[in-house]
Design a protein around this motif. Structure first.
Motif, short mmCIF file in Angstrom:
data_model
loop_
_atom_site.label_atom_id
_atom_site.label_comp_id
_atom_site.label_asym_id
_atom_site.label_seq_id
_atom_site.Cartn_x
_atom_site.Cartn_y
_atom_site.Cartn_z
N LEU A 45 6.38 4.26 6.41
CA LEU A 45 7.57 3.52 6.86
C LEU A 45 8.86 4.13 6.31
O LEU A 45 9.85 4.24 7.03
CB LEU A 45 7.46 2.05 6.46
N THR A 46 8.85 4.52 5.04
CA THR A 46 10.07 5.10 4.47
C THR A 46 10.34 6.48 5.06
O THR A 46 11.49 6.86 5.23
CB THR A 46 10.02 5.17 2.93
N ALA A 47 9.29 7.24 5.41
CA ALA A 47 9.49 8.54 6.04
C ALA A 47 10.20 8.38 7.38
O ALA A 47 11.01 9.22 7.77
CB ALA A 47 8.16 9.26 6.23
N ALA A 48 9.91 7.29 8.10
CA ALA A 48 10.58 7.02 9.38
C ALA A 48 12.07 6.80 9.18
O ALA A 48 12.87 6.96 10.10
CB ALA A 48 9.96 5.81 10.05
N LEU A 49 12.45 6.43 7.96
CA LEU A 49 13.86 6.17 7.64
C LEU A 49 14.49 7.32 6.86
O LEU A 49 15.57 7.18 6.29
CB LEU A 49 13.97 4.87 6.82
N ASP A 50 13.79 8.45 6.79
CA ASP A 50 14.25 9.60 6.01
C ASP A 50 14.54 9.18 4.57
O ASP A 50 15.56 9.56 3.99
CB ASP A 50 15.48 10.25 6.64
N ALA A 51 13.64 8.39 4.02
CA ALA A 51 13.76 7.91 2.65
C ALA A 51 12.42 8.11 1.96
O ALA A 51 11.50 8.72 2.52
CB ALA A 51 14.16 6.43 2.63
N SER A 52 12.29 7.59 0.75
CA SER A 52 11.06 7.74 -0.02
C SER A 52 10.61 6.37 -0.52
O SER A 52 11.41 5.43 -0.60
CB SER A 52 11.28 8.66 -1.21
N PRO A 53 9.33 6.26 -0.89
CA PRO A 53 8.87 5.00 -1.50
C PRO A 53 9.65 4.67 -2.77
O PRO A 53 9.83 3.50 -3.10
CB PRO A 53 7.39 5.26 -1.80
N ASP A 54 10.12 5.70 -3.49
CA ASP A 54 10.93 5.47 -4.69
C ASP A 54 12.23 4.74 -4.34
O ASP A 54 12.65 3.83 -5.06
CB ASP A 54 11.25 6.78 -5.41
N ARG A 113 0.84 -1.20 0.00
CA ARG A 113 0.00 0.00 0.00
C ARG A 113 0.87 1.25 0.00
O ARG A 113 1.80 1.38 0.80
CB ARG A 113 -0.91 0.00 1.22
N PRO A 114 0.56 2.22 -0.88
CA PRO A 114 1.36 3.45 -0.96
C PRO A 114 1.40 4.22 0.36
O PRO A 114 2.45 4.75 0.72
CB PRO A 114 0.66 4.26 -2.05
N ASP A 115 0.28 4.28 1.09
CA ASP A 115 0.28 5.03 2.34
C ASP A 115 1.19 4.38 3.38
O ASP A 115 1.89 5.06 4.13
CB ASP A 115 -1.14 5.18 2.89
N VAL A 116 1.23 3.05 3.40
CA VAL A 116 2.11 2.33 4.33
C VAL A 116 3.57 2.56 3.92
O VAL A 116 4.42 2.82 4.77
CB VAL A 116 1.77 0.82 4.37
N GLN A 117 3.86 2.49 2.64
CA GLN A 117 5.22 2.73 2.17
C GLN A 117 5.69 4.15 2.52
O GLN A 117 6.81 4.33 2.99
CB GLN A 117 5.32 2.53 0.65
N ARG A 118 4.81 5.14 2.33
CA ARG A 118 5.19 6.52 2.68
C ARG A 118 5.48 6.64 4.17
O ARG A 118 6.46 7.27 4.57
CB ARG A 118 4.07 7.49 2.29
N LEU A 162 12.69 2.77 -1.84
CA LEU A 162 12.30 1.40 -1.49
C LEU A 162 12.08 0.58 -2.76
O LEU A 162 12.57 -0.54 -2.88
CB LEU A 162 11.03 1.42 -0.64
N ALA A 163 11.37 1.16 -3.73
CA ALA A 163 11.09 0.46 -4.99
C ALA A 163 12.38 0.15 -5.76
O ALA A 163 12.54 -0.93 -6.33
CB ALA A 163 10.14 1.28 -5.85
N LEU A 164 13.31 1.12 -5.77
CA LEU A 164 14.59 0.90 -6.47
C LEU A 164 15.38 -0.24 -5.83
O LEU A 164 15.94 -1.08 -6.53
CB LEU A 164 15.42 2.18 -6.49
N LEU A 165 15.43 -0.25 -4.51
CA LEU A 165 16.14 -1.34 -3.83
C LEU A 165 15.47 -2.68 -4.09
O LEU A 165 16.14 -3.68 -4.32
CB LEU A 165 16.20 -1.08 -2.32
N ALA A 166 14.13 -2.70 -4.03
CA ALA A 166 13.39 -3.95 -4.24
C ALA A 166 13.57 -4.48 -5.67
O ALA A 166 13.60 -5.68 -5.89
CB ALA A 166 11.92 -3.75 -3.93
N SER A 167 13.71 -3.56 -6.63
CA SER A 167 13.85 -3.98 -8.03
C SER A 167 15.27 -4.44 -8.35
O SER A 167 15.50 -5.01 -9.41
CB SER A 167 13.47 -2.83 -8.96
N GLY A 168 16.20 -4.15 -7.45
CA GLY A 168 17.59 -4.53 -7.69
C GLY A 168 18.35 -3.51 -8.52
O GLY A 168 19.51 -3.72 -8.86
N LYS A 169 17.71 -2.37 -8.83
CA LYS A 169 18.37 -1.34 -9.64
C LYS A 169 19.24 -0.42 -8.79
O LYS A 169 19.97 0.38 -9.32
CB LYS A 169 17.32 -0.52 -10.39
N ALA A 170 19.13 -0.53 -7.49
CA ALA A 170 19.96 0.28 -6.60
C ALA A 170 20.47 -0.62 -5.49
O ALA A 170 19.83 -1.59 -5.11
CB ALA A 170 19.15 1.43 -6.01
N GLN A 171 21.61 -0.30 -4.98
CA GLN A 171 22.20 -1.03 -3.86
C GLN A 171 22.22 -0.10 -2.66
O GLN A 171 22.41 1.10 -2.81
CB GLN A 171 23.64 -1.47 -4.19
#
Length: 193
Positions: free
Chosen positions: A62-71, A55-60, A73-82
Motif C-alpha cells: 500500500l505504501t509503495a502505491a503512494l511512493d512512500a515506505s512502511p517507515d 502485516r508488513p507485506d500489506v504495508q509495503r 506510515l509508522a512515523l505518521l501513525a506514531s504521531g512523530k511526523a506530520q
C-alpha cells in the motif's frame, strides 16, 4: 447484531495511510488502482475495517502505491511526523463523498442494458482507467479497433484472445481476438444513482 468497532491501533494506521494518500493528491480510487484494488477496498484499510494493515507485506504494497515506505506510515501513525502541507497541484479540492469531479486519467461510461445485471444495472456509471489491465471477475471496458466499445466482466486471456462474460447476460461468455482490440481498461468504481 453488534456494530463493528475498529481496533484503535488499526484505525490509527488507517488514518496515517489516508494522510499519506491525501499528501500525494490521490483519491482512494487512484491509490487503489495502483495496486489493482477498488476504491472501496482501499477505503476499508483507511477506515480500520481491514486489520491486515498490520502485516508488513500489506504495508509495503500500500505504501509503495503512494511512493512512500512502511517507515513513513509508522512515523505518521506514531504521531512523530506530520504529513507535508503541500498545495493541491490540481487546484481541485474534494468535498468528501459529495464530490463528483473525475479523477485525472479516468473515464466514465453509463450502462444502458441488462447484460451485466446484477453486477451493474442500467443507469449505473462505471469509472474506468484506460490501459489498466483487469483481474479475473473485474469489470472492463474494451475499445475495439473498429471504434465500438464493449463493457464486460474479464475472465482470462492468453497471447491471442481474451475471454469475457456479459455479452447478453453474465452467464454468456465471449472470446475476442486481441488483434481486434484497440485498448483495454479496468473498471475501478461503480457509481450508482
Amino acid at each position: 447484531m453488534p456494530r463493528f468497532v475498529p481496533d484503535p491501533e488499526v484505525l490509527c494506521l488507517g488514518e496515517a495511510l489516508a494522510a499519506l494518500r491525501r499528501e500525494r493528491g490521490l483519491s482512494q480510487a487512484e491509490a487503489g488502482a495502483r495496486v489493482n484494488m477498488t476504491s472501496q477496498g482501499w477505503g476499508l484499510y483507511e477506515s480500520g475495517r481491514r486489520p491486515g494493515l498490520f502485516r508488513p507485506d500489506v504495508q509495503r504494497r500500500l505504501t509503495a502505491a503512494l511512493d512512500a515506505s512502511p517507515d513513513a506510515l509508522a512515523l505518521l501513525a506514531s504521531g512523530k511526523a506530520q504529513p507535508m502541507q503541500t498545495p493541491n497541484p490540481t487546484g481541485v479540492q474534494s468535498r468528501g463523498r459529495a464530490f463528483d469531479g473525475r479523477s485525472a486519467g479516468l473515464n466514465r461510461i453509463e450502462i444502458c442494458n441488462e447484460d451485466l445485471s446484477p453486477w451493474a444495472e442500467p443507469g449505473v456509471q462505471l469509472e474506468y482507467k484506460p490501459n489498466l489491465w483487469p483481474r479475473k471477475g473485474q469489470g472492463c471496458v474494451i475499445e475495439m479497433s473498429d471504434g465500438s466499445t464493449r463493457v464486460r466482466l474479464f475472465d482470462w486471456a492468453d497471447d491471442r484472445e481474451i475471454h469475457v462474460r456479459g455479452a447478453g447476460g453474465l452467464d454468456q461468455t465471449e472470446t475476442i481476438e486481441r488483434r481486434l482490440i484497440g485498448r483495454m481498461a479496468a473498471v475501478i468504481a461503480r457509481l450508482e444513482r
